[in-house]
Design a protein around this motif. Structure first.
Motif, PDB file in Angstrom:
ATOM      1  N   ASP A  65     -33.278 -56.916 -34.538  1.00  0.00           N
ATOM      2  CA  ASP A  65     -33.804 -56.194 -33.372  1.00  0.00           C
ATOM      3  C   ASP A  65     -34.173 -54.759 -33.699  1.00  0.00           C
ATOM      4  OD1 ASP A  65     -33.140 -58.513 -31.980  1.00  0.00           O
ATOM      5  OD2 ASP A  65     -31.137 -57.763 -31.498  1.00  0.00           O
ATOM      6  N   GLY A  66     -33.990 -54.321 -34.926  1.00  0.00           N
ATOM      7  CA  GLY A  66     -34.315 -52.949 -35.315  1.00  0.00           C
ATOM      8  C   GLY A  66     -33.207 -51.971 -34.973  1.00  0.00           C
ATOM      9  N   VAL A  67     -31.964 -52.432 -34.989  1.00  0.00           N
ATOM     10  CA  VAL A  67     -30.816 -51.577 -34.676  1.00  0.00           C
ATOM     11  C   VAL A  67     -30.053 -51.273 -35.961  1.00  0.00           C
ATOM     12  CG1 VAL A  67     -28.664 -51.408 -33.367  1.00  0.00           C
ATOM     13  CG2 VAL A  67     -30.623 -52.564 -32.364  1.00  0.00           C
ATOM     14  N   LEU A  68     -29.782 -49.990 -36.170  1.00  0.00           N
ATOM     15  CA  LEU A  68     -29.012 -49.547 -37.328  1.00  0.00           C
ATOM     16  C   LEU A  68     -27.547 -49.468 -36.915  1.00  0.00           C
ATOM     17  CD1 LEU A  68     -28.963 -48.233 -40.226  1.00  0.00           C
ATOM     18  CD2 LEU A  68     -29.152 -46.055 -39.068  1.00  0.00           C
ATOM     19  N   ILE A  69     -26.668 -50.104 -37.685  1.00  0.00           N
ATOM     20  CA  ILE A  69     -25.235 -50.097 -37.373  1.00  0.00           C
ATOM     21  C   ILE A  69     -24.469 -49.527 -38.565  1.00  0.00           C
ATOM     22  CG2 ILE A  69     -23.226 -51.518 -36.842  1.00  0.00           C
ATOM     23  CD1 ILE A  69     -25.164 -53.492 -35.495  1.00  0.00           C
ATOM     24  N   LEU A  70     -23.685 -48.475 -38.294  1.00  0.00           N
ATOM     25  CA  LEU A  70     -22.833 -47.860 -39.310  1.00  0.00           C
ATOM     26  C   LEU A  70     -21.399 -47.854 -38.810  1.00  0.00           C
ATOM     27  CD1 LEU A  70     -24.986 -44.719 -40.211  1.00  0.00           C
ATOM     28  CD2 LEU A  70     -24.781 -46.806 -41.529  1.00  0.00           C
ATOM     29  N   GLN A  71     -20.441 -47.997 -39.722  1.00  0.00           N
ATOM     30  CA  GLN A  71     -19.033 -47.988 -39.355  1.00  0.00           C
ATOM     31  C   GLN A  71     -18.275 -46.986 -40.201  1.00  0.00           C
ATOM     32  OE1 GLN A  71     -17.794 -52.024 -39.981  1.00  0.00           O
ATOM     33  NE2 GLN A  71     -18.480 -52.675 -37.955  1.00  0.00           N
ATOM     34  N   CYS A  72     -17.200 -46.460 -39.635  1.00  0.00           N
ATOM     35  CA  CYS A  72     -16.356 -45.537 -40.383  1.00  0.00           C
ATOM     36  C   CYS A  72     -14.907 -45.727 -39.966  1.00  0.00           C
ATOM     37  CB  CYS A  72     -16.786 -44.098 -40.138  1.00  0.00           C
ATOM     38  SG  CYS A  72     -15.833 -42.921 -41.095  1.00  0.00           S
ATOM     39  N   ASP A  73     -14.037 -45.979 -40.954  1.00  0.00           N
ATOM     40  CA  ASP A  73     -12.609 -46.071 -40.679  1.00  0.00           C
ATOM     41  C   ASP A  73     -11.814 -45.349 -41.764  1.00  0.00           C
ATOM     42  OD1 ASP A  73     -13.069 -47.831 -42.722  1.00  0.00           O
ATOM     43  OD2 ASP A  73     -11.902 -49.477 -41.892  1.00  0.00           O
ATOM     44  N   GLU A  74     -12.405 -44.275 -42.294  1.00  0.00           N
ATOM     45  CA  GLU A  74     -11.769 -43.537 -43.387  1.00  0.00           C
ATOM     46  C   GLU A  74     -10.549 -42.753 -42.921  1.00  0.00           C
ATOM     47  OE1 GLU A  74     -14.781 -41.162 -45.299  1.00  0.00           O
ATOM     48  OE2 GLU A  74     -16.126 -42.881 -45.394  1.00  0.00           O
ATOM     49  N   LYS A  87     -22.438 -37.672 -39.381  1.00  0.00           N
ATOM     50  CA  LYS A  87     -22.912 -36.974 -40.586  1.00  0.00           C
ATOM     51  C   LYS A  87     -23.604 -37.955 -41.533  1.00  0.00           C
ATOM     52  CE  LYS A  87     -21.187 -34.274 -44.446  1.00  0.00           C
ATOM     53  NZ  LYS A  87     -20.021 -33.977 -45.259  1.00  0.00           N
ATOM     54  N   ARG A  88     -22.991 -39.117 -41.727  1.00  0.00           N
ATOM     55  CA  ARG A  88     -23.563 -40.145 -42.605  1.00  0.00           C
ATOM     56  C   ARG A  88     -24.910 -40.636 -42.069  1.00  0.00           C
ATOM     57  NH1 ARG A  88     -19.614 -44.836 -43.281  1.00  0.00           N
ATOM     58  NH2 ARG A  88     -18.227 -43.160 -43.851  1.00  0.00           N
ATOM     59  N   PHE A  89     -24.995 -40.795 -40.751  1.00  0.00           N
ATOM     60  CA  PHE A  89     -26.235 -41.235 -40.103  1.00  0.00           C
ATOM     61  C   PHE A  89     -27.357 -40.228 -40.347  1.00  0.00           C
ATOM     62  CE2 PHE A  89     -28.870 -40.606 -36.267  1.00  0.00           C
ATOM     63  CZ  PHE A  89     -29.570 -41.789 -36.265  1.00  0.00           C
TER      64      PHE A  89
END
Length: 136
Positions: A65-74, A87-89
């Protein structure tokens, strides 16, 4: 290429989830992992040219669908994870919008060609001098 960072950040949607992996009693009841999703197709922060460039560069990271998904659990803190994922995005978007310089092919200089041929000649003469002389 410039884009409207503030507008892009406003268009982000966040979801807090429980982190996976080992932990203590605390890990089972705290949602510290942050998932960021950004709909590139419906975004107003980018021009059509920028959207096209981002779709080409990030095609492996985008959903159908053209959706960017990022995750963070640091981090153990949800707020730190949210800041890290934003920041990563932004880094990902900025890196994807960079237009590479066009390579201008150059010619080898005449001096470099002469130097190479001279080196070949001297090496050839050195090897020729090692041969046994022809006795006819």
């Amino acid at each position: 290429m410039k884009f409207n960072e503030d507008l892009a950040i406003q268009e982000l949607t966040f979801k807090a989830i429980r982190s996976s992996g080992s932990g203590g009693q605390h890990v089972n009841k705290v949602s510290s992992k942050v998932e960021l999703s950004f709909n590139l197709v419906d975004s107003l922060a980018f021009t059509n040219i920028q959207k096209q460039r981002l779709q080409n560069k990030l095609k492996t990271k985008l959903t159908n669908d053209g959706v960017l998904i990022l995750q963070c659990d640091e981090s153990r803190s949800q707020h730190k994870n949210k800041a890290l994922v934003i920041k990563r995005f932004l880094e990902l978007i900025k890196a994807s919008l960079v237009v590479p310089k066009k390579r201008i092919p150059t010619k080898t200089t005449k001096a470099a060609i002469k130097k190479r041929l001279k080196a070949k000649r001297t090496l050839s003469e050195k090897k020729a001098s090692r041969k046994k002389p022809d006795i006819d």
